[in-house]
Design a protein around this motif. Structure first.
Motif, PDB file in Angstrom:
ATOM      1  N   ASP A   1       0.813  -1.220   0.000  1.00 23.77           N
ATOM      2  CA  ASP A   1       0.000   0.000   0.000  1.00 23.77           C
ATOM      3  C   ASP A   1       0.849   1.274   0.000  1.00 23.77           C
ATOM      4  O   ASP A   1       0.368   2.359   0.305  1.00 23.77           O
ATOM      5  N   VAL A   2       2.146   1.158  -0.346  1.00 24.25           N
ATOM      6  CA  VAL A   2       3.046   2.310  -0.439  1.00 24.25           C
ATOM      7  C   VAL A   2       3.666   2.327  -1.831  1.00 24.25           C
ATOM      8  O   VAL A   2       4.253   1.337  -2.270  1.00 24.25           O
ATOM      9  N   ASP A   3       3.507   3.461  -2.524  1.00 28.83           N
ATOM     10  CA  ASP A   3       4.141   3.670  -3.831  1.00 28.83           C
ATOM     11  C   ASP A   3       5.356   4.582  -3.729  1.00 28.83           C
ATOM     12  O   ASP A   3       6.292   4.473  -4.516  1.00 28.83           O
ATOM     13  N   ALA A   4       5.294   5.522  -2.790  1.00 26.67           N
ATOM     14  CA  ALA A   4       6.360   6.518  -2.641  1.00 26.67           C
ATOM     15  C   ALA A   4       6.535   6.843  -1.168  1.00 26.67           C
ATOM     16  O   ALA A   4       5.574   6.843  -0.392  1.00 26.67           O
ATOM     17  N   ILE A   5       7.783   7.124  -0.808  1.00 24.24           N
ATOM     18  CA  ILE A   5       8.131   7.511   0.553  1.00 24.24           C
ATOM     19  C   ILE A   5       8.783   8.877   0.474  1.00 24.24           C
ATOM     20  O   ILE A   5       9.676   9.098  -0.346  1.00 24.24           O
ATOM     21  N   ILE A   6       8.320   9.779   1.326  1.00 19.50           N
ATOM     22  CA  ILE A   6       8.937  11.105   1.409  1.00 19.50           C
ATOM     23  C   ILE A   6       9.465  11.278   2.818  1.00 19.50           C
ATOM     24  O   ILE A   6       8.721  11.112   3.788  1.00 19.50           O
ATOM     25  N   THR A   7      10.747  11.597   2.936  1.00 16.37           N
ATOM     26  CA  THR A   7      11.303  11.907   4.247  1.00 16.37           C
ATOM     27  C   THR A   7      11.537  13.410   4.321  1.00 16.37           C
ATOM     28  O   THR A   7      11.777  14.073   3.310  1.00 16.37           O
TER      29      THR A   7
END
Length: 180
Positions: free
Chosen positions: A70-76
């Motif tokens: 359920d995750v396409d992109a991660i932003i930190t």
């Protein structure tokens, strides 16, 4: 001659990680800025956490999120500076299968008119891991606005032409299928 039909919007499932030794969800303005902007643009928030400036802890969360369907992109946000505690890049860059080398320079171009040469203190970067995009932004709300408004809003929008990150998402792991 008729033009091709307009593309429909495709929501991206985004996880947001704030890297900070001092922030809590209640006062995490940068993480909230990213969450609000992503939601306003029609994307879905899959997860949101805060983690201390600790390489192992950061990697643990990034690896976990990279394995989630359920995750396409991660932003930190946070930990991209030059101080001893700024370890986001050291934690995440080794996990990249491919680095998006133009992300940092484009971030600096966008940031320079606002903060001048101070942009040089940021190590904003991005890459791909397990078919997921990972974007590492500085910890200030202004930098998060610059990163979202100037880069991510367009590149995470399937309708953006001539090209965008969403349209190539299904192909990010094709190197894994070559041997079959």
């Amino acid at each position: 001659m008729t033009s091709p039909p307009a593309r429909e919007f495709v929501p991206v499932r985004i996880a947001i990680l704030t890297v900070s030794d001092t922030r809590k969800l209640e006062d995490d303005v940068s993480g909230q800025t990213l969450s609000d902007r992503a939601a306003a643009d029609g994307h879905l928030l899959s997860a949101r956490k805060i983690v201390k400036d600790d390489i192992r802890a950061i990697r643990h969360i990034i690896r976990d999120w990279a394995n989630r369907s359920d995750v396409d992109a991660i932003i930190t946000t946070g930990g991209t500076g030059l101080t001893g505690n700024d370890v986001t890049i050291e934690a995440i860059r080794p996990l990249f299968e491919k680095e998006i080398e133009g992300f940092g320079p484009l971030f600096h171009i966008i940031s320079f008119p606002k903060i001048g040469t101070s942009t040089i203190q940021s190590r904003a970067t991005a890459g791909v891991m397990k078919g997921k995009y990972i974007f590492c932004l500085p910890g200030s709300p202004g930098a998060c606005k610059d990163g979202w408004d100037g880069i991510l809003r367009q590149q995470l929008d399937y309708r953006h032409k001539p090209c965008n990150f969403v349209e190539i998402m299904p192909r990010l792991e094709e190197h894994l299928k070559r041997g079959k």
